[in-house]
Design a protein around this motif. Structure first.
Motif, PDB file in Angstrom:
ATOM      1  N   ARG A   1      -0.262  31.040  13.227  1.00 18.13           N
ATOM      2  CA  ARG A   1      -1.367  30.093  13.042  1.00 18.13           C
ATOM      3  C   ARG A   1      -0.899  28.638  13.064  1.00 18.13           C
ATOM      4  O   ARG A   1      -1.678  27.731  13.350  1.00 18.13           O
TER       5      ARG A   1
ATOM      6  N   ALA B   1      -7.746  25.401  14.184  1.00 13.20           N
ATOM      7  CA  ALA B   1      -7.908  25.822  12.787  1.00 13.20           C
ATOM      8  C   ALA B   1      -9.323  26.340  12.565  1.00 13.20           C
ATOM      9  O   ALA B   1     -10.298  25.688  12.939  1.00 13.20           O
TER      10      ALA B   1
ATOM     11  N   ASP C   1      -6.273  27.226   6.792  1.00 11.73           N
ATOM     12  CA  ASP C   1      -5.463  26.728   7.909  1.00 11.73           C
ATOM     13  C   ASP C   1      -5.200  25.240   7.766  1.00 11.73           C
ATOM     14  O   ASP C   1      -4.089  24.761   8.035  1.00 11.73           O
TER      15      ASP C   1
END
Length: 583
Positions: free
Chosen positions: A477, A428, A433
């Motif tokens: 992500r 992250a 995030d």
């Protein structure tokens, strides 16, 4: 510290165009930070001054900082003293780590006076001092009394005194003979440390760079450097002098291959070789803006991620203990066939047994030699009840085995999921995030969202790369984005990649119906390896196939898919290439 007197000299050069500008606003975002807006003919500029021990600096900033609703007392004092004042000089005494900003102001009586801000950039001793025209301290952002220092007091009304200063050379003005003679006075020391003791205002990274150039990477001692090495050292110092004085500096930030910022400099660095990554910026102010904002953002992200790390570690340990206990229970279920055997033998020999027997020795007719089997009996039960007891134990063992097998499989899936979240958390790079991972965990019932009725922030788009052949490569992500990328966004002809048996991000090559060359697939596989738990390995297997062959099992956790018709590429993770291809 990297922000040495030489770097401050470069900053001073950038502040010179502000001379003649007038003070518009003064803000104090935090206890040790000041922002002064100065308007010139070319527009308004924000001068940032920090006296924080870990990030002391002064430079022009483009960043926006939130200000408190009620300005602190020091901020009010600055507004009173500098209101509408004109910057008339930016001074530095040699390469001392103090920058003096002289302002021409009007006092309460209407007289024109000079007010000086002394920006002391000296690590834990950093300070911002307001000085009147007679050289007396009006106030400072950090007052220094006798309890804090016996050498130098900084209190209102006292005469401003310079910090203690060693007698060292200024490499901007010193002659080569002076440099050589001064170095000869330092014995039994590494050359880089000797340079710091000889020259004023140079940081360890600058001293190491001069030493690296002089010795071509070899270790040098101050007492042994001679001949060609000494000539190369003087040449490196002169070249740095010319770069500073002519405004030809190369401002660069140094980070490791994991992206963690380590240092910065005003010259191009060669000492790290390929061990570090370098990012060049056009000015000293932009470099400091980038370096400290990125470092602060990384620290804030780590702090916010700490509780998630602890949560994931606790969940993983708890799940592992539960699976271990279930495996022990499953191992005990291996006795189920003996329970059935005992029930069958008792039922077949009911006529030979009676209530009150504690042990029965019966022939096992299921085996060829009919070996004798000892069976324990409950003396309180009849032979029929003992047989029924063993049949019940057999049924319970069969049922337990079926349920435990399913529970262990679910537990292993949960461990794999928690491992994937942990891997995403280690990679992250922003607070967004972290928030998205929190939302994912709250959706799975592990934590509360913590947002209440507030609307969650919009998720960042997938990480984008561009292969050397021009193909777009996207990387998820987190697990939620992995599912969206693979199952909703991907076209059937796109190529999907994932590390084999290793947690990591889903990677997608957008083909637009074309067949990408092997070089693009290899680069995408390297990107998949870097964005996985295997990024520290020497060789990582990466599976790839057309997106049409990737499916999600019913009820599977986020990020889990199954795929067929795949091939496997073995690649070496390359963080430098991954950063180079990143858009």
């Amino acid at each position: 510290m990297a922000l040495d007197g030489a770097f401050l000299y470069a900053i001073r050069s950038e502040l010179l165009p502000l001379i003649g500008g007038r003070v518009e606003k003064v803000h104090q975002p935090s206890r040790e930070e000041i922002i002064i807006s100065i308007r010139t003919r070319h527009g308004s500029n924000k001068l940032y001054i920090s006296a924080n021990a870990g990030s002391a600096r002064v430079h022009i900033t483009q960043l926006s900082v939130d200000n408190p609703q009620t300005p602190p007392m020091f901020c009010m004092l600055l507004r009173k003293r500098l209101g509408s004042g004109k910057l008339i000089a930016v001074r530095q005494d040699g390469l001392e780590r103090i920058l003096f900003l002289d302002f021409e102001c009007v006092n309460e009586l209407g007289d024109v006076v000079t007010v000086t801000l002394a920006c002391e950039i000296m690590g834990r001793c950093s300070n911002l001092v307001i000085i009147d025209g007679e050289g007396r301290v009006i106030d400072s952002i950090k007052r220094v009394d006798e309890d804090m220092s016996r050498e130098r007091l900084v209190l209102p009304g006292m005469r401003y005194e310079f910090p203690p200063r060693d007698d060292r050379l200024n490499f901007l003005t010193a002659e080569p003979e002076e440099m050589v003679n001064a170095l000869r006075t330092v014995n039994n020391a590494e050359l880089s440390k000797a340079l710091i003791r000889v020259f004023e205002g140079i940081s360890p990274i600058l001293a190491r760079e001069w030493t690296f150039f002089a010795g071509r990477g070899a270790h040098l001692e101050s007492s042994t450097v001679d001949g060609d090495q000494l000539d190369r050292l003087i040449f490196a110092i002169k070249r740095t002098r010319e770069q500073l004085q002519n405004g030809e500096c190369c401002f660069s930030a140094v980070s490791d291959k994991e992206g963690q910022l380590k240092d910065f400099s005003f010259i191009r660095l060669s000492q790290f070789g390929t061990l570090m990554l370098t990012k060049e910026l056009p000015s000293a102010s932009e470099l400091l803006d980038y370096f400290y904002s990125e470092r602060d953002r990384t620290q804030r992200t780590k702090q916010r991620a700490n509780d998630l790390f602890k949560l994931l570690v606790n969940l993983t340990e708890r799940t592992s203990r539960r699976i271990a206990a279930q495996r022990e229970e499953l191992a005990a279920c291996a006795e189920r066939d003996r329970f059935k055997l005992c029930g069958d033998l008792i039922s077949a020999n009911m006529y030979r047994l009676k209530k009150g027997d504690s042990l029965a020795v019966l022939e096992n007719f299921y085996e060829e030699d009919c070996p004798a089997v000892e069976i324990k009996l409950d003396v309180r039960k009849t032979p029929s009840q003992n047989a029924q007891h063993y049949y019940n134990e057999y049924k319970k063992a069969v049922t337990a085995e079926e349920k435990l097998t399913v529970q262990i499989e679910k537990g292993e899936d949960e461990l794999q999921y928690l491992d994937s979240v942990f891997d995403s958390l280690t990679r992250a790079s922003s607070e967004n995030d972290i928030i998205q991972l929190r939302l994912e965990l709250s959706e799975q019932g592990y934590i509360r969202s913590g947002l209440g009725k507030a609307k969650p922030p919009k998720a960042l788009p997938p990480i984008e790369y561009k292969s050397s052949d021009g193909f777009t490569i996207l990387v998820g992500r987190n697990n939620r984005q992995n599912d969206q990328l693979t199952l909703k966004f991907a076209e059937k002809s796109d190529i999907w990649l994932h590390t084999q048996t290793i947690t990591g991000s889903h990677v997608l090559i957008l083909t637009d119906g074309e067949t990408p060359p092997d070089s693009t697939i290899e680069e995408a596989a390297i990107i998949a390896a870097v964005n996985s738990r295997g990024r520290g390995s020497n060789l990582v297997p990466v599976d790839y196939c057309l997106a049409r062959y990737v499916k999600k099992p019913a009820g599977a956790k986020p990020g889990k898919v199954i795929f067929t018709n795949y091939k496997t590429a073995f690649v070496r993770p390359d963080s430098e290439l991954e950063q180079k291809l990143r858009v």
